[in-house]
Design a protein around this motif. Structure first.
Motif, PDB file in Angstrom:
ATOM      1  N   GLU A  21       0.808  -1.217   0.000  1.00  0.00           N
ATOM      2  CA  GLU A  21       0.000   0.000   0.000  1.00  0.00           C
ATOM      3  C   GLU A  21       0.849   1.279   0.000  1.00  0.00           C
ATOM      4  N   SER A  22       1.972   1.279   0.688  1.00  0.00           N
ATOM      5  CA  SER A  22       2.827   2.470   0.719  1.00  0.00           C
ATOM      6  C   SER A  22       3.364   2.803  -0.671  1.00  0.00           C
ATOM      7  N   LEU A  23       3.828   1.786  -1.372  1.00  0.00           N
ATOM      8  CA  LEU A  23       4.315   1.979  -2.740  1.00  0.00           C
ATOM      9  C   LEU A  23       3.185   2.433  -3.647  1.00  0.00           C
ATOM     10  N   LEU A  24       2.015   1.794  -3.535  1.00  0.00           N
ATOM     11  CA  LEU A  24       0.874   2.172  -4.365  1.00  0.00           C
ATOM     12  C   LEU A  24       0.489   3.628  -4.125  1.00  0.00           C
ATOM     13  N   ALA A  25       0.463   4.063  -2.874  1.00  0.00           N
ATOM     14  CA  ALA A  25       0.116   5.457  -2.554  1.00  0.00           C
ATOM     15  C   ALA A  25       1.114   6.416  -3.177  1.00  0.00           C
ATOM     16  N   SER A  26       2.380   6.075  -3.105  1.00  0.00           N
ATOM     17  CA  SER A  26       3.427   6.917  -3.701  1.00  0.00           C
ATOM     18  C   SER A  26       3.275   6.998  -5.217  1.00  0.00           C
ATOM     19  N   LEU A  27       3.024   5.857  -5.847  1.00  0.00           N
ATOM     20  CA  LEU A  27       2.849   5.827  -7.300  1.00  0.00           C
ATOM     21  C   LEU A  27       1.610   6.601  -7.731  1.00  0.00           C
ATOM     22  N   ARG A  28       0.521   6.454  -6.989  1.00  0.00           N
ATOM     23  CA  ARG A  28      -0.716   7.162  -7.331  1.00  0.00           C
ATOM     24  C   ARG A  28      -0.554   8.665  -7.203  1.00  0.00           C
ATOM     25  N   THR A  29       0.205   9.103  -6.205  1.00  0.00           N
ATOM     26  CA  THR A  29       0.468  10.531  -6.033  1.00  0.00           C
ATOM     27  C   THR A  29       1.340  11.052  -7.168  1.00  0.00           C
ATOM     28  N   ALA A  30       2.355  10.284  -7.536  1.00  0.00           N
ATOM     29  CA  ALA A  30       3.293  10.711  -8.586  1.00  0.00           C
ATOM     30  C   ALA A  30       2.683  10.647  -9.979  1.00  0.00           C
ATOM     31  N   HIS A  31       1.708   9.761 -10.184  1.00  0.00           N
ATOM     32  CA  HIS A  31       1.141   9.543 -11.521  1.00  0.00           C
ATOM     33  C   HIS A  31      -0.391   9.530 -11.459  1.00  0.00           C
ATOM     34  N   PRO A  32      -0.999  10.697 -11.198  1.00  0.00           N
ATOM     35  CA  PRO A  32      -2.465  10.738 -11.134  1.00  0.00           C
ATOM     36  C   PRO A  32      -3.076  10.325 -12.476  1.00  0.00           C
ATOM     37  N   GLY A  33      -4.188   9.638 -12.398  1.00  0.00           N
ATOM     38  CA  GLY A  33      -4.858   9.191 -13.614  1.00  0.00           C
ATOM     39  C   GLY A  33      -4.463   7.798 -14.059  1.00  0.00           C
ATOM     40  N   VAL A  34      -3.411   7.244 -13.467  1.00  0.00           N
ATOM     41  CA  VAL A  34      -2.987   5.877 -13.782  1.00  0.00           C
ATOM     42  C   VAL A  34      -3.435   4.984 -12.625  1.00  0.00           C
ATOM     43  N   HIS A  35      -4.048   3.869 -12.962  1.00  0.00           N
ATOM     44  CA  HIS A  35      -4.515   2.924 -11.948  1.00  0.00           C
ATOM     45  C   HIS A  35      -3.389   1.944 -11.609  1.00  0.00           C
ATOM     46  N   PHE A  36      -3.104   1.785 -10.321  1.00  0.00           N
ATOM     47  CA  PHE A  36      -2.063   0.864  -9.858  1.00  0.00           C
ATOM     48  C   PHE A  36      -2.683  -0.193  -8.952  1.00  0.00           C
ATOM     49  N   THR A  37      -2.232  -1.437  -9.124  1.00  0.00           N
ATOM     50  CA  THR A  37      -2.708  -2.557  -8.326  1.00  0.00           C
ATOM     51  C   THR A  37      -1.531  -3.452  -7.975  1.00  0.00           C
ATOM     52  N   CYS A  38      -1.566  -4.011  -6.778  1.00  0.00           N
ATOM     53  CA  CYS A  38      -0.617  -5.052  -6.375  1.00  0.00           C
ATOM     54  C   CYS A  38      -1.400  -6.338  -6.142  1.00  0.00           C
ATOM     55  N   CYS A  39      -0.781  -7.439  -6.494  1.00  0.00           N
ATOM     56  CA  CYS A  39      -1.378  -8.752  -6.238  1.00  0.00           C
ATOM     57  C   CYS A  39      -0.253  -9.781  -6.246  1.00  0.00           C
ATOM     58  N   MET A  40      -0.630 -11.009  -6.045  1.00  0.00           N
ATOM     59  CA  MET A  40       0.327 -12.099  -6.167  1.00  0.00           C
ATOM     60  C   MET A  40       0.373 -12.515  -7.631  1.00  0.00           C
ATOM     61  N   ASP A  41       1.533 -12.898  -8.128  1.00  0.00           N
ATOM     62  CA  ASP A  41       1.657 -13.259  -9.534  1.00  0.00           C
ATOM     63  C   ASP A  41       0.779 -14.454  -9.901  1.00  0.00           C
ATOM     64  N   ASP A  42       0.575 -15.359  -8.967  1.00  0.00           N
ATOM     65  CA  ASP A  42      -0.261 -16.515  -9.298  1.00  0.00           C
ATOM     66  C   ASP A  42      -1.755 -16.171  -9.326  1.00  0.00           C
ATOM     67  N   ASP A  43      -2.127 -14.919  -8.998  1.00  0.00           N
ATOM     68  CA  ASP A  43      -3.507 -14.450  -9.144  1.00  0.00           C
ATOM     69  C   ASP A  43      -3.780 -13.908 -10.550  1.00  0.00           C
ATOM     70  N   VAL A  44      -2.734 -13.747 -11.353  1.00  0.00           N
ATOM     71  CA  VAL A  44      -2.867 -13.207 -12.702  1.00  0.00           C
ATOM     72  C   VAL A  44      -3.242 -14.347 -13.651  1.00  0.00           C
ATOM     73  N   VAL A  45      -3.983 -14.025 -14.688  1.00  0.00           N
ATOM     74  CA  VAL A  45      -4.417 -15.010 -15.686  1.00  0.00           C
ATOM     75  C   VAL A  45      -3.225 -15.860 -16.130  1.00  0.00           C
ATOM     76  N   VAL A  46      -3.448 -17.154 -16.246  1.00  0.00           N
ATOM     77  CA  VAL A  46      -2.380 -18.120 -16.510  1.00  0.00           C
ATOM     78  C   VAL A  46      -1.552 -17.782 -17.748  1.00  0.00           C
ATOM     79  N   ASN A  47      -2.164 -17.424 -18.846  1.00  0.00           N
ATOM     80  CA  ASN A  47      -1.424 -17.198 -20.092  1.00  0.00           C
ATOM     81  C   ASN A  47      -0.949 -15.765 -20.291  1.00  0.00           C
ATOM     82  N   ALA A  48      -1.087 -14.928 -19.286  1.00  0.00           N
ATOM     83  CA  ALA A  48      -0.676 -13.530 -19.415  1.00  0.00           C
ATOM     84  C   ALA A  48       0.842 -13.427 -19.494  1.00  0.00           C
ATOM     85  N   LYS A  49       1.313 -12.531 -20.344  1.00  0.00           N
ATOM     86  CA  LYS A  49       2.750 -12.290 -20.514  1.00  0.00           C
ATOM     87  C   LYS A  49       3.092 -10.947 -19.872  1.00  0.00           C
TER      88      LYS A  49
END
Length: 87
Positions: A21-49
């Motif tokens: 959350e700390s990193l996300l807050a910093s990124l959101r402040t630095a880059h308004p209008g861009v959506h940022f999300t953190c998750c675990m890599d195994d939560d991402v669609v299997v075939n995603a590159k």
């Protein structure tokens, strides 16, 4: 649109800190209008590159121009960034 400069900055910041959350807050402040999300890599669609692979995390781009958000590798159509932690 996500520029290569913005993507490089996000990767640099993620490499220097802890994904969360700390990193996300910093990124959101630095880059308004861009959506940022953190998750675990195994939560991402299997075939995603990931657009960027680093030890400890992968980076994916999100296109939200239609009703549903989808992963993309196209910087020009991307509106968000997913930082996916690898354990």
């Amino acid at each position: 649109m996500i520029s290569q400069t913005l993507l490089d900055d996000v990767v640099r910041q993620a490499e220097q800190g802890v994904l969360g959350e700390s990193l996300l807050a910093s990124l959101r402040t630095a880059h308004p209008g861009v959506h940022f999300t953190c998750c675990m890599d195994d939560d991402v669609v299997v075939n995603a590159k990931p657009v960027v692979e680093r030890p400890g995390f992968n980076v994916y781009l999100v296109n939200s121009c239609d009703h549903c958000s989808v992963l993309t590798n196209d910087l020009d159509s991307a509106s968000g960034i997913v930082l996916a932690e690898i354990i």
